[in-house]
Design a protein around this motif. Sequence first.
Motif, PDB file in Angstrom:
ATOM      1  N   GLU A   1     -16.865  60.396  -5.891  1.00  0.00           N
ATOM      2  CA  GLU A   1     -17.668  61.241  -5.012  1.00  0.00           C
ATOM      3  C   GLU A   1     -17.962  62.585  -5.660  1.00  0.00           C
TER       4      GLU A   1
ATOM      5  N   GLY B   1     -11.506  58.864   7.206  1.00  0.00           N
ATOM      6  CA  GLY B   1     -11.804  57.733   6.341  1.00  0.00           C
ATOM      7  C   GLY B   1     -10.927  56.525   6.606  1.00  0.00           C
TER       8      GLY B   1
ATOM      9  N   GLN C   1     -12.544  55.895   1.003  1.00  0.00           N
ATOM     10  CA  GLN C   1     -12.887  57.264   0.634  1.00  0.00           C
ATOM     11  C   GLN C   1     -11.643  58.122   0.851  1.00  0.00           C
TER      12      GLN C   1
ATOM     13  N   SER D   1     -11.578  57.028  -5.755  1.00  0.00           N
ATOM     14  CA  SER D   1     -12.759  57.249  -4.921  1.00  0.00           C
ATOM     15  C   SER D   1     -13.140  58.724  -4.887  1.00  0.00           C
TER      16      SER D   1
ATOM     17  N   PRO E   1     -13.301  61.294   2.620  1.00  0.00           N
ATOM     18  CA  PRO E   1     -14.765  61.310   2.669  1.00  0.00           C
ATOM     19  C   PRO E   1     -15.300  62.668   2.216  1.00  0.00           C
TER      20      PRO E   1
END
Length: 430
Positions: A256, A154, A205, A252, A208
């Motif tokens: 998610e 990320g 992120q 973040s 991620p």
Amino acid sequence: MAAENRARIAIACQGGGSHTAFTAGVLSRFLRPDVLDRYRVTGISGTSGGAICALLGWSALMDDDPEQAEPRLRAFWADNSASSPVEWMINAFLQWSSELSHYVALPSVSPYRSPASTAALTALRAMLDRAIDFDDLRDRAVQAGTEAPQLLLGAVDVLSGGFKAFDSRSGEVSADAVLASAAIPTLFRSVPVNGGLYWDGLFSQNPPVRDLLDDLPDEVWIIQINPTVRDDEPDTIETIADRRNELAGNLSLYQELAFIERINSMLDTGVISSENGKMITVRVLEMARPPHSQQRGYASKLNRDPAFLQELIDLGLRQADEFLAAQGFENAWHSGDADAVLAYFAEDCVFSAAAPFRYQAPTSDADAIRALVTERLTTRIEINFNRLQLARETVTWKVRTNSPDSGARIDGTAAVVFRGGRIVSFILGP
């Protein structure tokens, strides 16, 4: 276990500076044979220090030699530690200046005006090149495609603000990509990669997660560095800054995970049919931060003291063991095997229950616990697999049952403390 029968997992590694030495310990444990006999890793992602750990673990999987993950991770963190008198002085100065900056207006120096910034990136690049043959790995990853685990790193584009996950299957994993993911803007210049200018993925992120879902894993395992909760209110400059950093680093990630939980909930309630989606179990292993690290605040994320880094690696190994023990217990519970469940209870375990469940005063009586497990836990209470979280020393499951009077669904939580793979505390509650 046959490869086709193994559960599919994706592993996501949050960033957090030197604290991600903890991730090295966790990944070392996750990539041992007894775990990989039961699970197939479909992908690993990471940000900042988590990106480096993810890279090293992934490289061992790509070499079809996952047991090499531990020596590679240990070698990198040994290489990255302050191991000479000059480095000890630099390490002490960085932490001292970080702490002092909360009280004294120290002059800020742009990384574009500091030779130390360029030297630090050059040194990190050299460490990565010593550990990884990027050209060989990149070529093999592209050729293997979806047959090999995916690696995602990320970062954020400084100019466009766009989130970027450098993807091994697109040939994007390089030393530059790793440096981009770790380029903290107050310490390093932005890193140019393929026409973009990138900063640390903490701003995009961290780590991620959503992109890991393309391979339809059964589970996503999150290695979380920043704590979810804090025991007391931050009331000093250091603790306020530390908590602000923790909350920003988690923002973040929570977004998610909320996306996945929402989809799971829609599948669970029938809003989305199973033909159009797949429920994914999310498991979060959160680092139990050492006391002296809490005292030093954010500055401890800059600490490269060898003893401190080794402490974090050892902590990661221990917490990963408890994480895996919790999964074994979960499997026994889900199967309804009361004897297998009881085998996880320590002799001095304390069991209790509160509303919305039927009240049970804390008890360590073996006969009472057997009755509770046999008559309630394995027959009337089921796990809601939306999310498991190992936060510090406590594992929490969302659970549910039905009211014996109205039949209405009751949702609650099981909070369980493990010691050496055995349960020492089990609490049912809201």
